[in-house]
Scaffold this motif. Structure first.
Motif, PDB file in Angstrom:
ATOM      1  N   GLU A 114      34.992  19.102  40.384  1.00 29.16           N
ATOM      2  CA  GLU A 114      35.440  18.754  41.827  1.00 29.16           C
ATOM      3  C   GLU A 114      34.539  17.668  42.408  1.00 29.16           C
ATOM      4  O   GLU A 114      33.459  17.923  42.624  1.00 29.16           O
ATOM      5  N   PRO A 115      35.201  16.635  42.672  1.00 24.42           N
ATOM      6  CA  PRO A 115      34.556  15.611  43.186  1.00 24.42           C
ATOM      7  C   PRO A 115      34.184  15.847  44.952  1.00 24.42           C
ATOM      8  O   PRO A 115      34.957  16.505  45.380  1.00 24.42           O
ATOM      9  N   ASP A 116      32.991  15.102  45.086  1.00 18.17           N
ATOM     10  CA  ASP A 116      32.684  15.544  46.595  1.00 18.17           C
ATOM     11  C   ASP A 116      33.352  14.826  47.546  1.00 18.17           C
ATOM     12  O   ASP A 116      33.605  15.164  48.638  1.00 18.17           O
ATOM     13  N   ASP A 117      34.060  13.634  47.285  1.00 18.78           N
ATOM     14  CA  ASP A 117      34.770  12.884  48.309  1.00 18.78           C
ATOM     15  C   ASP A 117      36.315  13.108  48.274  1.00 18.78           C
ATOM     16  O   ASP A 117      36.998  12.547  48.868  1.00 18.78           O
ATOM     17  N   ARG A 118      36.748  14.204  47.872  1.00 19.75           N
ATOM     18  CA  ARG A 118      38.161  14.668  47.837  1.00 19.75           C
ATOM     19  C   ARG A 118      38.676  15.137  49.046  1.00 19.75           C
ATOM     20  O   ARG A 118      37.854  15.698  49.934  1.00 19.75           O
ATOM     21  N   PRO A 119      39.844  14.760  49.391  1.00 20.85           N
ATOM     22  CA  PRO A 119      40.617  14.912  50.637  1.00 20.85           C
ATOM     23  C   PRO A 119      40.623  16.535  50.845  1.00 20.85           C
ATOM     24  O   PRO A 119      41.041  17.301  50.167  1.00 20.85           O
ATOM     25  N   LEU A 120      40.727  17.033  52.112  1.00 21.91           N
ATOM     26  CA  LEU A 120      41.070  18.238  52.491  1.00 21.91           C
ATOM     27  C   LEU A 120      42.302  18.716  51.960  1.00 21.91           C
ATOM     28  O   LEU A 120      43.385  17.863  52.162  1.00 21.91           O
ATOM     29  N   PRO A 121      42.720  20.140  51.781  1.00 20.23           N
ATOM     30  CA  PRO A 121      44.105  20.475  51.480  1.00 20.23           C
ATOM     31  C   PRO A 121      44.826  20.366  52.816  1.00 20.23           C
ATOM     32  O   PRO A 121      44.154  20.493  53.974  1.00 20.23           O
ATOM     33  N   PRO A 122      46.183  20.400  52.807  1.00 19.41           N
ATOM     34  CA  PRO A 122      46.882  20.505  53.756  1.00 19.41           C
ATOM     35  C   PRO A 122      46.813  21.791  54.626  1.00 19.41           C
ATOM     36  O   PRO A 122      46.612  22.662  54.094  1.00 19.41           O
ATOM     37  N   LEU A 123      46.623  21.564  56.195  1.00 19.67           N
ATOM     38  CA  LEU A 123      46.453  22.811  56.980  1.00 19.67           C
ATOM     39  C   LEU A 123      47.625  23.275  57.579  1.00 19.67           C
ATOM     40  O   LEU A 123      47.621  24.408  57.862  1.00 19.67           O
ATOM     41  N   GLY A 124      48.654  22.583  57.357  1.00 18.60           N
ATOM     42  CA  GLY A 124      50.083  22.936  57.755  1.00 18.60           C
ATOM     43  C   GLY A 124      51.106  22.106  57.374  1.00 18.60           C
ATOM     44  O   GLY A 124      50.793  21.468  56.677  1.00 18.60           O
ATOM     45  N   TYR A 125      52.385  22.968  57.560  1.00 18.78           N
ATOM     46  CA  TYR A 125      53.618  22.270  57.101  1.00 18.78           C
ATOM     47  C   TYR A 125      54.316  21.983  58.020  1.00 18.78           C
ATOM     48  O   TYR A 125      54.565  22.393  58.914  1.00 18.78           O
TER      49      TYR A 125
END
Length: 125
Positions: A114-125
């Motif tokens: 898991e890279p440290d600079d990965r984006p957050l997962p989507p919080l909503g749709y």
């Protein structure tokens, strides 16, 4: 003797679950080994513990005598011991290689994939 073994099986299961909930891989591996031994002891206890009549069918009968121990759980335990030993050897090598590559046995610090600079997962749709 069987109530004592039932208590021992319960203690083994409790110790195994406690160790498997740890975050260190060595403790998880020991918990899996204890869990395998507790299942083997449970199977052994389920086949009745007796020494009076061996699990051998006499020549004049077609089935085991009434007080004989069941030989099937004993045969299953022999197979389970071999399988659990090979699984434990595999886990030992896997744990050792993970410790060599990552430098830790703490599962919360194993972030190599898991890279440290990965984006957050989507919080909503």
């Amino acid at each position: 003797m069987e109530p004592l073994l039932a208590i021992l099986v319960g203690l083994f299961f409790a110790a195994a679950i406690y160790l498997m909930l740890s975050k260190f891989t060595i403790r998880i591996m020991l918990g899996i080994a204890i869990l395998g031994n507790s299942v083997n002891l449970l199977l052994f206890t389920s086949g009745r513990l007796t020494r009076e009549v061996p699990p051998i069918i006499p020549a004049n009968l077609e089935s085991l005598p009434a007080g004989a121990a069941n030989p099937l759980p004993q045969a299953l335990i022999l197979t389970a011991i071999v399988i659990s030993f090979s699984f434990l050897a595999f886990l030992l090598v896997l744990t050792y290689r993970a410790y060599q590559d990552l430098g830790t046995d703490d599962t919360s610090e194993m972030h190599a994939a898991e890279p440290d600079d990965r984006p957050l997962p989507p919080l909503g749709y």
